[in-house]
Design a protein around this motif. Structure first.
Motif, PDB file in Angstrom:
ATOM      1  N   ASN A 159       0.829  -1.191   0.000  1.00  0.00           N
ATOM      2  CA  ASN A 159       0.000   0.000   0.000  1.00  0.00           C
ATOM      3  C   ASN A 159       0.880   1.265   0.000  1.00  0.00           C
ATOM      4  O   ASN A 159       1.854   1.291   0.750  1.00  0.00           O
ATOM      5  CB  ASN A 159      -0.876  -0.034   1.273  1.00  0.00           C
ATOM      6  CG  ASN A 159      -1.837   1.114   1.363  1.00  0.00           C
ATOM      7  OD1 ASN A 159      -2.560   1.359   0.422  1.00  0.00           O
ATOM      8  ND2 ASN A 159      -1.807   1.807   2.470  1.00  0.00           N
ATOM      9  N   PRO A 160       0.603   2.308  -0.740  1.00  0.00           N
ATOM     10  CA  PRO A 160      -0.506   2.482  -1.688  1.00  0.00           C
ATOM     11  C   PRO A 160      -0.167   2.125  -3.137  1.00  0.00           C
ATOM     12  O   PRO A 160      -1.034   2.118  -3.992  1.00  0.00           O
ATOM     13  CB  PRO A 160      -0.770   3.981  -1.585  1.00  0.00           C
ATOM     14  CG  PRO A 160       0.576   4.581  -1.351  1.00  0.00           C
ATOM     15  CD  PRO A 160       1.347   3.580  -0.536  1.00  0.00           C
ATOM     16  N   TYR A 213      -2.206  -0.159  -5.541  1.00  0.00           N
ATOM     17  CA  TYR A 213      -3.419   0.278  -6.247  1.00  0.00           C
ATOM     18  C   TYR A 213      -3.120   0.608  -7.706  1.00  0.00           C
ATOM     19  O   TYR A 213      -3.979   0.447  -8.569  1.00  0.00           O
ATOM     20  CB  TYR A 213      -4.037   1.511  -5.574  1.00  0.00           C
ATOM     21  CG  TYR A 213      -4.537   1.244  -4.180  1.00  0.00           C
ATOM     22  CD1 TYR A 213      -5.238   0.087  -3.877  1.00  0.00           C
ATOM     23  CD2 TYR A 213      -4.305   2.144  -3.149  1.00  0.00           C
ATOM     24  CE1 TYR A 213      -5.685  -0.169  -2.588  1.00  0.00           C
ATOM     25  CE2 TYR A 213      -4.744   1.898  -1.866  1.00  0.00           C
ATOM     26  CZ  TYR A 213      -5.431   0.735  -1.592  1.00  0.00           C
ATOM     27  OH  TYR A 213      -5.866   0.491  -0.322  1.00  0.00           O
ATOM     28  N   ARG A 222       5.001   6.045   6.424  1.00  0.00           N
ATOM     29  CA  ARG A 222       3.690   5.398   6.342  1.00  0.00           C
ATOM     30  C   ARG A 222       2.743   5.848   7.453  1.00  0.00           C
ATOM     31  O   ARG A 222       1.559   5.555   7.413  1.00  0.00           O
ATOM     32  CB  ARG A 222       3.845   3.876   6.381  1.00  0.00           C
ATOM     33  CG  ARG A 222       4.443   3.339   5.118  1.00  0.00           C
ATOM     34  CD  ARG A 222       4.637   1.856   5.157  1.00  0.00           C
ATOM     35  NE  ARG A 222       5.322   1.396   3.972  1.00  0.00           N
ATOM     36  CZ  ARG A 222       4.744   1.247   2.792  1.00  0.00           C
ATOM     37  NH1 ARG A 222       3.468   1.510   2.651  1.00  0.00           N
ATOM     38  NH2 ARG A 222       5.441   0.838   1.754  1.00  0.00           N
ATOM     39  N   SER A 230      -0.136   9.848   4.145  1.00  0.00           N
ATOM     40  CA  SER A 230      -0.206   8.413   3.875  1.00  0.00           C
ATOM     41  C   SER A 230      -1.492   7.821   4.445  1.00  0.00           C
ATOM     42  O   SER A 230      -2.177   7.029   3.794  1.00  0.00           O
ATOM     43  CB  SER A 230       1.021   7.736   4.481  1.00  0.00           C
ATOM     44  OG  SER A 230       1.078   6.410   4.109  1.00  0.00           O
ATOM     45  N   ALA A 243      -4.889   6.367   2.324  1.00  0.00           N
ATOM     46  CA  ALA A 243      -5.449   5.025   2.489  1.00  0.00           C
ATOM     47  C   ALA A 243      -6.977   5.088   2.583  1.00  0.00           C
ATOM     48  O   ALA A 243      -7.675   4.212   2.068  1.00  0.00           O
ATOM     49  CB  ALA A 243      -4.865   4.369   3.739  1.00  0.00           C
ATOM     50  N   THR A 297      -9.032  -2.156  -0.611  1.00  0.00           N
ATOM     51  CA  THR A 297      -8.889  -0.767  -0.150  1.00  0.00           C
ATOM     52  C   THR A 297      -9.288  -0.630   1.320  1.00  0.00           C
ATOM     53  O   THR A 297      -8.674   0.133   2.067  1.00  0.00           O
ATOM     54  CB  THR A 297      -9.741   0.202  -1.010  1.00  0.00           C
ATOM     55  OG1 THR A 297     -11.087  -0.254  -1.026  1.00  0.00           O
ATOM     56  CG2 THR A 297      -9.221   0.314  -2.414  1.00  0.00           C
ATOM     57  N   GLY A 337      -6.511  -1.860   3.306  1.00  0.00           N
ATOM     58  CA  GLY A 337      -5.462  -0.836   3.267  1.00  0.00           C
ATOM     59  C   GLY A 337      -5.729   0.264   4.278  1.00  0.00           C
ATOM     60  O   GLY A 337      -4.815   0.753   4.952  1.00  0.00           O
ATOM     61  N   ALA A 338      -7.010   0.655   4.389  1.00  0.00           N
ATOM     62  CA  ALA A 338      -7.371   1.696   5.362  1.00  0.00           C
ATOM     63  C   ALA A 338      -7.180   1.182   6.791  1.00  0.00           C
ATOM     64  O   ALA A 338      -6.680   1.917   7.658  1.00  0.00           O
ATOM     65  CB  ALA A 338      -8.817   2.132   5.133  1.00  0.00           C
ATOM     66  N   ASN A 395      -5.054  -1.025   7.750  1.00  0.00           N
ATOM     67  CA  ASN A 395      -3.603  -1.078   8.006  1.00  0.00           C
ATOM     68  C   ASN A 395      -3.039   0.284   8.395  1.00  0.00           C
ATOM     69  O   ASN A 395      -2.020   0.371   9.083  1.00  0.00           O
ATOM     70  CB  ASN A 395      -2.863  -1.575   6.758  1.00  0.00           C
ATOM     71  CG  ASN A 395      -3.027  -3.065   6.544  1.00  0.00           C
ATOM     72  OD1 ASN A 395      -3.364  -3.785   7.483  1.00  0.00           O
ATOM     73  ND2 ASN A 395      -2.809  -3.539   5.329  1.00  0.00           N
ATOM     74  N   ALA A 396      -3.715   1.344   7.926  1.00  0.00           N
ATOM     75  CA  ALA A 396      -3.209   2.694   8.216  1.00  0.00           C
ATOM     76  C   ALA A 396      -3.591   3.174   9.608  1.00  0.00           C
ATOM     77  O   ALA A 396      -3.067   4.185  10.071  1.00  0.00           O
ATOM     78  CB  ALA A 396      -3.737   3.664   7.165  1.00  0.00           C
ATOM     79  N   GLN A 422      -3.659  -7.252   2.177  1.00  0.00           N
ATOM     80  CA  GLN A 422      -4.088  -6.147   1.313  1.00  0.00           C
ATOM     81  C   GLN A 422      -3.522  -6.307  -0.098  1.00  0.00           C
ATOM     82  O   GLN A 422      -4.214  -6.096  -1.092  1.00  0.00           O
ATOM     83  CB  GLN A 422      -3.640  -4.813   1.913  1.00  0.00           C
ATOM     84  CG  GLN A 422      -4.326  -3.640   1.269  1.00  0.00           C
ATOM     85  CD  GLN A 422      -3.365  -2.653   0.661  1.00  0.00           C
ATOM     86  OE1 GLN A 422      -2.156  -2.754   0.865  1.00  0.00           O
ATOM     87  NE2 GLN A 422      -3.883  -1.708  -0.069  1.00  0.00           N
TER      88      GLN A 422
END
Lengths: 193, 501
Positions: B234-235, B238, B292, B297, B301, B348, B351-352, B354-355, B370
Motif C-alpha cells: 500500500n498504496p 493500487y 507510512r 499516507s 489510504a 482498499t 489498506g485503510a 492497516n493505516a 491487502q
C-alpha cells in the motif's frame, strides 16, 4: 449500434514528441527519486554529526565547467531547432554538431573527474550516491549524443525540415531535460556537497 | 518481410500488436503460475512455525516469499495488463496500430529476457537479499539486473500504449470520449511512468553498492527488500490494479445495456491513481516518523476507499437502470467483473485498516492480505477482460466456461488467502514469519489453522492459473472464428473485428 468514426492517420505528427515526453518524464522521475534519497540520507547523516563527503574531496571547478558546457549546449540545441524551423540546413548542421561536441566534452570531463577523484565508490553512502547519480547522468548524455548523431545524419540527408521537425523537437526536449538534471547535480552535489 | 523467413524469425521480429499481445499474455500466464507456485511453497513452510521443516532456514523461505510478491506484480499482473492493452487500446481509440511498434516488440523481448534472468537469479540462491545475508551476492546482483530489465521492458511498452491513447486517437475523439479501459490505461500508465523509474533508481543504487565489494548501506542484503517493498504494498499496489476499473467500466454498462456515468467513473480512476502514487513511501524517507504513519499516507489510504465507493456508485447506476436488460450470454465477464470489484473494495478497506495505528497491523500479515486482495482483484479483472475481448486478442471465438472456472478459482483461492492473512494479522502474525518461532509473532493454534487455509487457497489459485494456461492454449488451437461483435458493444474496437488471427 457500432460507432463508425474514421480511423486515425497512420502517423500523427506529434507521436514522437508525445512518446519522448513520456520517456523524458520517466527519466526525470528516475533522477528525482535518486535526488530525494541523496537529500534525505545526507540530511540524516549530517543530523547525526557524521561526515558526508570528506573535506575538500568535491571540487566545484569540474562541476562548474560541466554546468557551463551543458548550459551552452542548451543554447546550441535551441539554435538547431530554430534553424530547422527556418529550413536553414547549414546552421542546423552546425548547431547539432556543436551540441554533440559539447555533450562529448561533458562526458570527457566527467570521466576525467571520476579517474581523478580520490573517493572510492565504497567509501561511504555519499560516494555511492555520487557515482550512481553522476554515472546515470553520463549515460543520459551519451544517449543524447547518440541521438544527435542520428539527427545529424538525417539532416544531412535532408529528412528534417520545418514540416518534418519532430525528431529535432524531440531531441531538444530530451536534451533540455539532460541539462535540467545536470543543474540539480551541480546544485545539490557540487555546491551543496 | 521476405517469404523465405522462418517461423522463428517471424515470431521474433513481429511488430503485430495482436501477436505481441498473445506473447505477453502467454508469458505472463507462466509467470503467474510460477509466482503462485513459489507462494504455495512458502505457505507450506508456515504450516509448522516451530521450525524450518521443509526448506533450509529462513533465508530460503524469504527468497520464496519475496519471489512470490515480485513475481505476482512484475511477471504476472503488469504483463497481463500490457498484453490486453497492446491488443485492445489501439482498436478502442481508432488508431491504425500501436505507436512505436518496434519499441513495443523490443519492450516485450527485454521483459522476457529480464524475467528469465530474474527467475534464474531467484533459483540460484539470489533474489532480493535475505534477512541472514547468506544468499549468493553474485546471484542477488543477477536478480537485480533481471528486475531492471523487466522494468525497462514494461516501461517501453507502457510508453507505446500511452502514446497511442494521446497521439493516435481517431480524429474527433477527445480524451473525454476515450473508452474506459483506454482511459484507465492512460492514468495507470502515466502513474507507472512516474513510479517505476523511482524503483529503477532504487535498484541501481542497490546494485552499485552490492556489486563486487562489501555494501556500504544500500546493497546490504538484509535491507534490500525493506527498500524495495514500497512497490509491492500500500498504496503503490493500487496502481497495479487501476486498469481493472477501466475493464469493468467497459464490461458492465454494455452487459446490462445501460449508460455509465463516465465523469464519476473517470474521476474515481484519477483519484485512485493519485492516491496510489507510492514512490514517497520508502524507508529512506523515514526521518523521525515513518513515512507510512504521516498524515498524507493515512489520509490516502482512506481516500482510496472513497475512490472505490465512487466507482461503485457509477457502476451501480448502470446496474440499477439496466438490470432487466442483462443478456445471459455475457454472464461470465459480468460475474467476474463484479467479483473483481468486490475484491478491490476489500483491498482498499484492508489498506485503510492497516493505516490505523491503534490497530497495530504494521508489519503483520494484514499487509500481505491487502496486497493479495488488490492483486487478486486485478487478476480476476484480467480474466473478465480476456473473456470480454478474447476474440480480439486471439482472433478466435473465446470459450467462456474455462475462463469462468479460472476466475472463480482465483477469486476463491486468493480470497481465502487474503481473509486468513487478515485475521492472522489481527492475531499478530508477522508478514514474513521466518523459520524461527520467536520471529513469527504468534504461533497459536488459530494461526496454524488459518495458515492451512492459506495453503488451500494458494493451491486453488495454482489450479486456477494452470486451468487458465491450458484453456488459453486450447483457445489458440481452436478453429472457431471470432464473432465480430459478441456483446453488442458500441466502442470502436468492435467496429472492425474481422478476426485478427
Amino acid at each position: 449500434m457500432v460507432t463508425t468514426a474514421p480511423v486515425a492517420p497512420a502517423n500523427r505528427p506529434r507521436t514522437l514528441m508525445v512518446g519522448t515526453m513520456f520517456a523524458t518524464s520517466a527519466a526525470l522521475m528516475f533522477f528525482g527519486g535518486l535526488f530525494s534519497i541523496y537529500l534525505s540520507v545526507r540530511s540524516d547523516t549530517l543530523a547525526w554529526g557524521a561526515e558526508w563527503f570528506p573535506e575538500g574531496a568535491i571540487s566545484l571547478l569540474p562541476g562548474g565547467m560541466n554546468m557551463a558546457t551543458m548550459a551552452l549546449s542548451a543554447v546550441t540545441m535551441a539554435w538547431a531547432v530554430y534553424s530547422i524551423l527556418n529550413n536553414d540546413r547549414v546552421h542546423a548542421y552546425l548547431a547539432i554538431l556543436v551540441t554533440g561536441i559539447l555533450g562529448v566534452a561533458v562526458i570527457n570531463q566527467t570521466v576525467f573527474y571520476f579517474m581523478d577523484i580520490a573517493i572510492p565508490v565504497d567509501y561511504n553512502e555519499a560516494a555511492v550516491l555520487f557515482y550512481v547519480i553522476i554515472g546515470a547522468h553520463l549515460v543520459m548524455v551519451g544517449l543524447g549524443v547518440f541521438w544527435l548523431g542520428l539527427l545529424l545524419l538525417r539532416t544531412l540527408g535532408g529528412q528534417d525540415t520545418a514540416q518534418h521537425r519532430d525528431l529535432v523537437s524531440s531531441a531538444a526536449l530530451y536534451w533540455y531535460a539532460t541539462v535540467a538534471v545536470y543543474s540539480f547535480i551541480w546544485l545539490f552535489i557540487y555546491i551543496g556537497k | 518481410m521476405s517469404e523465405n523467413t522462418t517461423v522463428i524469425e517471424r515470431a521474433v521480429t513481429t511488430t503485430d500488436p495482436a501477436l505481441l499481445s498473445r506473447y505477453w499474455i502467454g508469458a505472463a500466464g507462466l509467470g503467474l503460475f510460477l509466482s503462485i507456485g513459489v507462494g504455495f511453497l512458502a505457505a507450506l513452510e508456515r504450516l509448522d512455525l516451530s521450525t524450518a521443516s521443509i526448506f533450509d532456514g529462513a533465508d530460503v523461505i524469504f527468497q520464496l516469499w519475496s519471489a512470490h510478491r515480485v513475481g505476482l506484480v512484475l511477471l504476472a499482473v503488469l504483463p497481463l495488463i500490457l498484453g490486453l492493452a497492446t491488443a485492445v487500446v489501439p482498436r478502442q481509440v481508432g488508431a491504425s496500430s500501436l505507436a512505436f511498434p518496434r519499441m513495443a516488440a523490443a519492450g516485450f523481448w527485454v521483459w522476457l529476457f529480464g524475467a528469465a534472468i530474474t527467475v534464474t537469479g531467484f533459483a540460484v540462491d539470489g533474489g532480493v537479499g535475505a534477512p541472514g545475508a547468506t544468499s549468493q551476492t553474485q546471484a542477488v546482483a543477477i536478480t537485480l539486473v533481471g528486475i531492471m530489465m523487466v522494468l525497462l521492458g514494461i516501461g517501453a511498452t507502457t510508453i507505446c500504449v500511452l502514446t497511442t491513447v494521446v497521439a493516435g486517437r481517431s480524429s474527433g475523439m477527445s480524451l473525454g470520449d476515450v473508452p474506459a479501459f483506454s482511459w484507465s490505461m492512460l492514468v495507470a500508465g502515466t502513474m507507472w511512468m512516474l513510479t517505476l523509474p523511482v524503483l529503477m533508481g532504487n535498484l541501481l543504487l542497490v546494485y552499485v553498492d552490492l556489486r563486487g565489494r562489501s555494501a556500504v548501506r544500500f546493497g546490504a542484503e538484509e535491507a534490500i527488500w525493506e527498500q524495495l517493498s514500497w512497490a509491492f504494498t500500500n498504496p503503490q499496489v493500487y496502481l497495479w490494479a487501476l486498469p481493472l476499473l477501466g475493464i469493468v467500466a467497459d464490461i458492465i454498462p454494455v452487459s446490462v445495456k445501460a449508460k455509465l456515468n463516465t465523469n464519476r467513473m473517470f474521476g474515481a480512476i484519477c483519484l485512485l491513481g493519485f492516491v496510489g502514487f507510492g514512490a514517497y513511501a520508502q524507508t529512506y524517507f523515514d526521518l523521525g516518523t515513518p513515512v507510512r504513519q504521516e498524515a498524507f499516507s493515512v489520509a490516502a489510504a482512506f481516500v482510496a476507499v472513497l475512490a472505490m465507493l465512487m466507482a461503485l456508485g457509477a457502476l451501480a447506476g448502470s446496474l440499477r437502470n439496466g438490470a432487466k436488460e442483462t443478456d445471459a450470454s455475457s454472464a461470465t465477464p459480468l460475474v467476474l467483473a463484479m467479483l473483481s470489484l468486490l475484491l478491490l473494495l476489500v483491498g482498499t478497506v484492508v489498506g485503510a485498516l492497516n493505516a490505523v495505528e491503534s490497530l497495530d497491523l504494521a508489519g503483520t500479515s494484514a499487509i500481505g492480505a491487502q496486497m493479495i486482495f488488490t492483486l487478486a482483484a486485478m487478476l480476476v479483472g484480467m480474466v473478465a477482460g480476456l473473456s470480454w475481448w478474447g476474440d480480439l486478442v486471439a482472433g478466435r471465438a473465446t470459450p467462456q466456461r474455462p475462463l469462468l472456472i479460472t476466475g472463480l478459482l482465483l477469486t476463491l483461492g486468493l480470497g481465502l488467502v487474503g481473509v486468513a492473512d487478515l485475521i492472522n494479522g489481527f492475531n499478530g502474525l508477522n508478514d514474513f514469519t521466518g523459520a524461527v518461532l520467536s520471529e513469527a509473532g504468534n504461533s497459536g493454534s488459530a494461526v496454524d489453522t488459518l495458515n492451512l487455509i492459506v495453503v488451500i487457497g494458494l493451491g486453488m489459485a495454482l489450479v486456477g492459473a494452470l486451468n487458465g494456461m491450458i484453456s488459453g492454449c486450447q483457445h489458440l488451437r481452436s478453429s472457431e472464428p471470432a464473432v465480430a461483435n459478441p456483446w453488442g458493444g458500441t466502442t470502436l474496437e468492435w467496429s472492425d473485428n474481422e478476426g485478427s488471427a
